[in-house]
Enzyme design. Sequence first.
Site, PDB file in Angstrom:
ATOM      1  N   ASP A  99       0.912  -1.084  -0.049  1.00  0.00           N
ATOM      2  CA  ASP A  99       0.001   0.055  -0.015  1.00  0.00           C
ATOM      3  C   ASP A  99       0.849   1.370   0.037  1.00  0.00           C
ATOM      4  OD1 ASP A  99      -2.359  -1.627   0.224  1.00  0.00           O
ATOM      5  OD2 ASP A  99      -1.997  -1.727   2.644  1.00  0.00           O
TER       6      ASP A  99
ATOM      7  N   HIS B 162      -4.454  -2.570  -6.181  1.00  0.00           N
ATOM      8  CA  HIS B 162      -3.983  -1.305  -6.565  1.00  0.00           C
ATOM      9  C   HIS B 162      -4.998  -0.337  -6.763  1.00  0.00           C
ATOM     10  CE1 HIS B 162       0.265  -2.069  -7.181  1.00  0.00           C
ATOM     11  NE2 HIS B 162       0.099  -2.749  -8.391  1.00  0.00           N
TER      12      HIS B 162
ATOM     13  N   ARG C  34     -10.641  -3.370   5.273  1.00  0.00           N
ATOM     14  CA  ARG C  34     -10.052  -3.432   6.593  1.00  0.00           C
ATOM     15  C   ARG C  34      -9.541  -2.102   6.859  1.00  0.00           C
ATOM     16  NH1 ARG C  34      -6.997  -9.392   7.459  1.00  0.00           N
ATOM     17  NH2 ARG C  34      -6.241  -8.605   5.469  1.00  0.00           N
TER      18      ARG C  34
HETATM   19  P1  GDP Z   1      -0.380   0.142  -3.670  1.00  0.00           P
HETATM   20  O1  GDP Z   1      -0.711  -1.193  -3.408  1.00  0.00           O
HETATM   21  O2  GDP Z   1       1.103   0.236  -3.324  1.00  0.00           O
HETATM   22  O3  GDP Z   1      -0.746   0.339  -5.145  1.00  0.00           O
HETATM   23  O4  GDP Z   1      -1.134   1.130  -2.676  1.00  0.00           O
HETATM   24  P2  GDP Z   1      -2.643   1.262  -2.684  1.00  0.00           P
HETATM   25  O5  GDP Z   1      -3.050   1.844  -4.174  1.00  0.00           O
HETATM   26  O6  GDP Z   1      -3.465   0.351  -2.270  1.00  0.00           O
HETATM   27  O7  GDP Z   1      -2.620   2.541  -1.766  1.00  0.00           O
HETATM   28  C1  GDP Z   1      -2.426   3.570  -1.913  1.00  0.00           C
HETATM   29  C2  GDP Z   1      -3.522   4.740  -1.651  1.00  0.00           C
HETATM   30  O8  GDP Z   1      -2.826   6.076  -1.524  1.00  0.00           O
HETATM   31  C3  GDP Z   1      -4.541   4.978  -2.569  1.00  0.00           C
HETATM   32  O9  GDP Z   1      -5.851   5.232  -2.319  1.00  0.00           O
HETATM   33  C4  GDP Z   1      -3.936   6.062  -3.442  1.00  0.00           C
HETATM   34  O10 GDP Z   1      -4.908   6.776  -4.452  1.00  0.00           O
HETATM   35  C5  GDP Z   1      -3.534   6.899  -2.504  1.00  0.00           C
HETATM   36  N1  GDP Z   1      -2.344   7.674  -3.088  1.00  0.00           N
HETATM   37  C6  GDP Z   1      -1.173   7.384  -3.758  1.00  0.00           C
HETATM   38  N2  GDP Z   1      -0.182   8.267  -3.726  1.00  0.00           N
HETATM   39  C7  GDP Z   1      -0.709   9.123  -3.130  1.00  0.00           C
HETATM   40  C8  GDP Z   1      -0.238  10.647  -2.549  1.00  0.00           C
HETATM   41  O11 GDP Z   1       0.663  11.188  -3.086  1.00  0.00           O
HETATM   42  N3  GDP Z   1      -1.120  11.573  -1.753  1.00  0.00           N
HETATM   43  C9  GDP Z   1      -2.361  10.971  -1.489  1.00  0.00           C
HETATM   44  N4  GDP Z   1      -3.078  11.691  -0.516  1.00  0.00           N
HETATM   45  N5  GDP Z   1      -2.780   9.820  -1.783  1.00  0.00           N
HETATM   46  C10 GDP Z   1      -2.133   9.039  -2.452  1.00  0.00           C
END
Ligand code: GDP
Length: 425
Positions: A12, A40, A304
Amino acid sequence: MVRAIVGANWGDEGKGKITDMLGEKSDIIVRFQGGSNAGHTIINDYGKFALHLLPSGVFYQHTTCVIGNGVALNIPYLQREIDDIVSKGVPKPHILVSDRAQILMPYHIDFDAYEEERLGGKAFGSTKSGIAPFYSDKYAKIGFQVSELFDEETLKEKVARVVAQKNILLEHMYHKPLINPDELLETLHSYRDVIEPYACDVSLFLNNAIKEGKTILLEGQLGTLKDPDFGIYPMVTSSSTLAAYGAIGAGIPPYEIKDIITVVKAYSSAVGAGEFVSEIFGDEADELRRRGGDGGEFGATTGRPRRMGWFDCVASRYGVRMQGATEVALTVLDVLGYLDEIPVCVGYEIDGEVTKDFPVTAKLKKAKPVYEKLPGWKEEIRGITEYEKLPENCRKYIEFIEKELGVPITMVSNGPGRHEIINRK
Ligand code: GDP
């Protein structure tokens, strides 16, 4: 050119966004490990999507999306994800699936749930996607390869043999309904029909693409701390989350992976149980969780609430090192703008001694975080596109982390949107 995007932490970290962004300039995007157990989150012109099995490139017409041999292939899930994005207006993506990928069987999901139930309070907090039973069977050599779907004789014989073994467990260990081999065979026939248009020799395809100078992106799932060898064993996932495994899970030469972008989160979060030294609790955690990510820190697959913590230099430096990071993308920095002071974990105290090296699980259990406090910037940094325009304390925070990691931070993400990124190269 092959480039990997992987996570340094518990998952995440925001890999989806970085992959989506760099996917725009890639010819091929490859999933090389894991299955539909992690997600993702991607926000683009078509809307907001949580992808679990499909590579992030599915939104681009010019990219080929590849599911490599290292993936736990849940065929009905794949079908559902394709149908879902197409129903939301995304043009049908170009997808290839390795004929050496193994199939996540319906009973893997059942066994995952039965085992968690049997363990009761000692459960792993599995997402119950069948991943652990799948990889167990793969290495016990009773898994089913995609190629085997096209060899009826072998398939029939193997179904009978494997079902006999599974039914002993179901009857005597779990006291659950038995598997009917004829029904299972029928299910596998339906899987064959779904997968036939996509199945091919992915390794050959990728090796040819490398020769032709194509740009290939390996898309990792979860992060270093969930790796079965180098993570917080046993609270880990069942396939390697490291960039090095990309060579195996995609079938390409290891030396072709030239660039390893390791995604690091500006604070910590984790789903599921396991060691998490810089974890915070109570109101402090609730506030960070509420402000975190894009609309709160809740699992993309499970919904969760995520466990929250401050940035952990010890775990992240290790996470970055085990990935072999050539560059770091620091994400969700915008979230920290509300804090007067930002604690950062710079060491672990174990039995009265402070270490900066990430230890094995038994020692982690005893580790207490040593914090240093950095001044906050108390400003909204979303919308800023140039590094120099960031508040001074914000730059100091980034530079502090960069020094601790020992790898250049080339990208700073300051918002969930695709273009909310500050390039430092
Ligand atoms: P992944 O599994 O590594 O791809 O991570 P996820 O996508 O599950 O979790 C990342 C969350 O943070 C998602 O809801 C994204 O939209 C959000 N996100 C990613 N980069 C940023 C950022 O720079 N700022 C903010 N506020 N949210 C972000």
